[in-house]
Write a protein that holds these residues in place. Structure first.
Motif, PDB file in Angstrom:
ATOM      1  N   MET A 108      27.966  24.361  35.623  1.00  0.00           N
ATOM      2  CA  MET A 108      29.115  23.474  36.623  1.00  0.00           C
ATOM      3  C   MET A 108      28.829  23.697  38.109  1.00  0.00           C
ATOM      4  O   MET A 108      29.822  23.470  39.196  1.00  0.00           O
ATOM      5  CB  MET A 108      30.045  23.887  36.231  1.00  0.00           C
ATOM      6  CG  MET A 108      30.787  22.814  34.802  1.00  0.00           C
ATOM      7  SD  MET A 108      31.948  22.311  34.413  1.00  0.00           S
ATOM      8  CE  MET A 108      33.044  23.992  34.205  1.00  0.00           C
ATOM      9  N   GLY A 109      28.349  25.375  38.168  1.00  0.00           N
ATOM     10  CA  GLY A 109      28.132  25.847  39.809  1.00  0.00           C
ATOM     11  C   GLY A 109      29.249  26.600  40.184  1.00  0.00           C
ATOM     12  O   GLY A 109      29.305  26.266  41.247  1.00  0.00           O
ATOM     13  N   GLU A 110      30.067  27.265  39.740  1.00  0.00           N
ATOM     14  CA  GLU A 110      31.196  26.759  39.809  1.00  0.00           C
ATOM     15  C   GLU A 110      31.214  29.158  39.733  1.00  0.00           C
ATOM     16  O   GLU A 110      30.355  29.896  38.568  1.00  0.00           O
ATOM     17  CB  GLU A 110      32.522  27.441  39.193  1.00  0.00           C
ATOM     18  CG  GLU A 110      32.916  26.046  38.540  1.00  0.00           C
ATOM     19  CD  GLU A 110      34.386  25.736  37.956  1.00  0.00           C
ATOM     20  OE1 GLU A 110      35.250  24.640  37.926  1.00  0.00           O
ATOM     21  OE2 GLU A 110      35.091  26.638  37.419  1.00  0.00           O
ATOM     22  N   ARG A 111      31.490  29.295  40.650  1.00  0.00           N
ATOM     23  CA  ARG A 111      31.175  31.174  41.132  1.00  0.00           C
ATOM     24  C   ARG A 111      32.335  31.727  41.378  1.00  0.00           C
ATOM     25  O   ARG A 111      32.987  31.155  42.378  1.00  0.00           O
ATOM     26  CB  ARG A 111      29.885  31.254  42.571  1.00  0.00           C
ATOM     27  CG  ARG A 111      28.379  30.374  42.511  1.00  0.00           C
ATOM     28  CD  ARG A 111      27.913  30.686  43.352  1.00  0.00           C
ATOM     29  NE  ARG A 111      27.711  32.040  43.984  1.00  0.00           N
ATOM     30  CZ  ARG A 111      27.137  32.240  45.284  1.00  0.00           C
ATOM     31  NH1 ARG A 111      26.525  31.471  46.421  1.00  0.00           N
ATOM     32  NH2 ARG A 111      26.920  33.609  45.292  1.00  0.00           N
ATOM     33  N   LEU A 112      31.707  32.977  41.105  1.00  0.00           N
ATOM     34  CA  LEU A 112      33.248  33.223  41.439  1.00  0.00           C
ATOM     35  C   LEU A 112      34.041  34.340  41.968  1.00  0.00           C
ATOM     36  O   LEU A 112      33.957  34.550  42.904  1.00  0.00           O
ATOM     37  CB  LEU A 112      33.600  34.757  39.799  1.00  0.00           C
ATOM     38  CG  LEU A 112      33.837  34.047  38.602  1.00  0.00           C
ATOM     39  CD1 LEU A 112      34.314  34.899  37.322  1.00  0.00           C
ATOM     40  CD2 LEU A 112      35.676  34.308  39.000  1.00  0.00           C
ATOM     41  N   GLY A 113      32.154  35.641  42.421  1.00  0.00           N
ATOM     42  CA  GLY A 113      32.597  36.060  44.110  1.00  0.00           C
ATOM     43  C   GLY A 113      32.877  37.663  43.724  1.00  0.00           C
ATOM     44  O   GLY A 113      33.296  37.767  42.270  1.00  0.00           O
ATOM     45  N   ARG A 114      32.607  38.667  44.290  1.00  0.00           N
ATOM     46  CA  ARG A 114      33.077  39.431  43.766  1.00  0.00           C
ATOM     47  C   ARG A 114      34.313  39.841  43.684  1.00  0.00           C
ATOM     48  O   ARG A 114      34.918  40.359  42.671  1.00  0.00           O
ATOM     49  CB  ARG A 114      32.695  40.725  45.057  1.00  0.00           C
ATOM     50  CG  ARG A 114      31.404  40.439  45.783  1.00  0.00           C
ATOM     51  CD  ARG A 114      30.828  41.694  47.187  1.00  0.00           C
ATOM     52  NE  ARG A 114      31.341  40.928  48.000  1.00  0.00           N
ATOM     53  CZ  ARG A 114      31.359  41.364  49.474  1.00  0.00           C
ATOM     54  NH1 ARG A 114      30.853  42.594  49.376  1.00  0.00           N
ATOM     55  NH2 ARG A 114      31.632  40.928  50.396  1.00  0.00           N
ATOM     56  N   GLY A 115      35.581  38.958  44.518  1.00  0.00           N
ATOM     57  CA  GLY A 115      36.617  39.053  43.985  1.00  0.00           C
ATOM     58  C   GLY A 115      36.952  38.803  42.516  1.00  0.00           C
ATOM     59  O   GLY A 115      37.748  39.461  42.587  1.00  0.00           O
ATOM     60  N   GLY A 116      36.752  37.579  42.711  1.00  0.00           N
ATOM     61  CA  GLY A 116      37.005  36.764  40.880  1.00  0.00           C
ATOM     62  C   GLY A 116      36.503  38.043  40.002  1.00  0.00           C
ATOM     63  O   GLY A 116      37.089  38.223  39.010  1.00  0.00           O
ATOM     64  N   ALA A 117      35.035  38.394  40.530  1.00  0.00           N
ATOM     65  CA  ALA A 117      34.743  39.587  39.311  1.00  0.00           C
ATOM     66  C   ALA A 117      34.962  40.281  39.183  1.00  0.00           C
ATOM     67  O   ALA A 117      35.622  41.352  38.191  1.00  0.00           O
ATOM     68  CB  ALA A 117      32.928  39.315  39.131  1.00  0.00           C
ATOM     69  N   ALA A 118      35.621  41.280  40.375  1.00  0.00           N
ATOM     70  CA  ALA A 118      36.957  42.371  40.294  1.00  0.00           C
ATOM     71  C   ALA A 118      38.266  42.125  39.308  1.00  0.00           C
ATOM     72  O   ALA A 118      38.947  42.512  38.694  1.00  0.00           O
ATOM     73  CB  ALA A 118      37.058  42.899  40.924  1.00  0.00           C
ATOM     74  N   ALA A 119      38.419  40.491  39.178  1.00  0.00           N
ATOM     75  CA  ALA A 119      39.330  40.068  38.572  1.00  0.00           C
ATOM     76  C   ALA A 119      39.398  39.858  37.356  1.00  0.00           C
ATOM     77  O   ALA A 119      40.269  40.507  36.287  1.00  0.00           O
ATOM     78  CB  ALA A 119      40.549  39.033  39.335  1.00  0.00           C
ATOM     79  N   VAL A 120      38.557  39.683  36.757  1.00  0.00           N
ATOM     80  CA  VAL A 120      37.974  39.626  35.186  1.00  0.00           C
ATOM     81  C   VAL A 120      37.617  41.261  34.733  1.00  0.00           C
ATOM     82  O   VAL A 120      38.208  41.150  33.877  1.00  0.00           O
ATOM     83  CB  VAL A 120      36.869  38.160  35.917  1.00  0.00           C
ATOM     84  CG1 VAL A 120      36.228  38.377  33.522  1.00  0.00           C
ATOM     85  CG2 VAL A 120      36.934  37.744  35.414  1.00  0.00           C
ATOM     86  N   GLY A 121      37.177  41.374  35.560  1.00  0.00           N
ATOM     87  CA  GLY A 121      36.834  43.402  34.811  1.00  0.00           C
ATOM     88  C   GLY A 121      38.708  43.567  34.969  1.00  0.00           C
ATOM     89  O   GLY A 121      38.665  44.356  33.793  1.00  0.00           O
ATOM     90  N   GLY A 122      39.431  43.572  36.309  1.00  0.00           N
ATOM     91  CA  GLY A 122      40.583  43.774  36.164  1.00  0.00           C
ATOM     92  C   GLY A 122      40.944  43.785  34.815  1.00  0.00           C
ATOM     93  O   GLY A 122      42.153  44.345  33.742  1.00  0.00           O
ATOM     94  N   ALA A 123      41.113  42.081  34.475  1.00  0.00           N
ATOM     95  CA  ALA A 123      41.684  41.967  33.257  1.00  0.00           C
ATOM     96  C   ALA A 123      41.289  42.418  31.768  1.00  0.00           C
ATOM     97  O   ALA A 123      42.405  42.685  30.702  1.00  0.00           O
ATOM     98  CB  ALA A 123      41.365  40.169  33.505  1.00  0.00           C
TER      99      ALA A 123
END
Length: 319
Positions: free
Chosen positions: A122-137
């Motif tokens: 679907m072309g939804e990009r997390l970006g660096r902040g989103g990737a960091a949030a997923v990693g933190g979760a």
């Protein structure tokens, strides 16, 4: 126009409530297992069948909504099969490798599969902040569930957990994909079909395991089964399908990690389990990540780019 419209805010709230409600299912299941000889597959069947009865009653008496898209029967069955795979494979993982490892692999792999699927489908990009949030979760999930030091990794159980995560990811991505196209349909109907398909698929397995519970406390078992059917099934999945259609798939997957937080809080407050440092740290990490992604979702312009701006508070935790 910003994305934190009343409708977007409601969708995020629906997901938070759904995740918290899912977390109560574990406590109810623990009480059911203590009060009867009901097995996990039989419980899953009664959960699905009871949820179907509740939803059928609601659909029968509610006022009909305005014109809404009507997904095909094939589409609804597909969602139901993903729901069934998610539920049944998870219990297979718990049986083979234990609750802690099964939970971490299933719920941990889910956001990763969903983020990858959302990016390439679907072309939804997390970006660096989103990737960091997923990693933190994911770090918070691992600390929260494995912090006691228990759990043994067995390959067959991990395979079941990954299969369960794939079912969960497919269900979430499909809900988001249909929502983007305005074809999500009525969430109550989608939920009814999902639990109905689940009940049909789980029935033969439940019969083999033992369909009817034997108990000295029939009233308690009955009320617990009603609760499981109404709150973490009919209500929670209706809210989940409503929110998942309007919120980015990866954000949905992280918000739903509130489930183990809710379960841990209930275990400490109501079931007498000890509050440990791992529970506190894991809860803080998870809730920080969830809060950061909710804030990022609110800042994202409607119809604009989907990359999440960095979330400093989560990045500092992730480091």
């Amino acid at each position: 126009m910003s994305n934190h419209s009343p409708a977007a805010g409601r969708s995020l709230l629906y997901l938070v409530v759904a995740g918290a409600a899912w977390g109560t299912a574990g406590a109810a299941a623990s009480l059911l297992f203590l009060a009867s000889d009901l097995g996990p597959l039989a419980l899953s069947f009664w959960r699905s069948a009871g949820g179907l009865v509740v939803l059928a009653g609601v659909l029968a008496v509610r006022r009909r909504p305005g014109p809404t898209p009507r997904p095909s029967v094939r589409s609804l069955i597909g969602t139901g099969l993903m729901f069934t795979l998610f539920q049944a494979a998870y219990f297979g993982a718990v049986r083979e490798t234990g609750l802690a490892v099964g939970t971490v692999v299933t719920l941990g792999a889910g956001p990763v599969l969903i983020a990858l699927g959302a990016r390439y489908w679907m072309g939804e990009r997390l970006g660096r902040g989103g990737a960091a949030a997923v990693g933190g979760a994911l770090a918070g999930l691992a600390v929260l569930v494995l912090g006691s030091g228990g759990g043994e990794v067995r390959p067959l159980g991990v395979g079941w957990a990954l299969l369960s995560a794939a079912g969960y990811a497919g269900m979430t991505l499909r809900a988001r994909w249909l929502g983007q196209r305005g074809a999500g349909g009525d969430p109550l109907v989608t939920t009814a079909w999902s639990v109905g398909v689940g009940a049909v698929c789980l029935l033969p397995l439940a019969v083999v395991e033992g369909l009817l519970p034997h108990t000295a406390e029939p009233a308690r078992v009955g009320w617990l089964l009603v609760y499981v059917a109404v709150v973490p099934t009919a209500l929670a999945y209706a809210l989940y399908f409503t929110g998942a259609a309007a919120v980015r798939a990866a954000t949905v997957s992280v918000i739903m990690l509130i489930e183990p937080v809710s379960a841990a809080v209930i275990a400490v407050l109501l079931l007498g389990e000890r509050l440990t440092g791992a529970v506190v740290l894991g809860t803080v990490l998870l809730l920080t990540a969830v809060g950061a992604l909710i804030a990022a979702e609110g800042r994202r312009p409607v119809g604009g780019p989907v990359e999440v701006r960095p979330a400093p508070v989560v990045q500092s935790v992730a480091r």
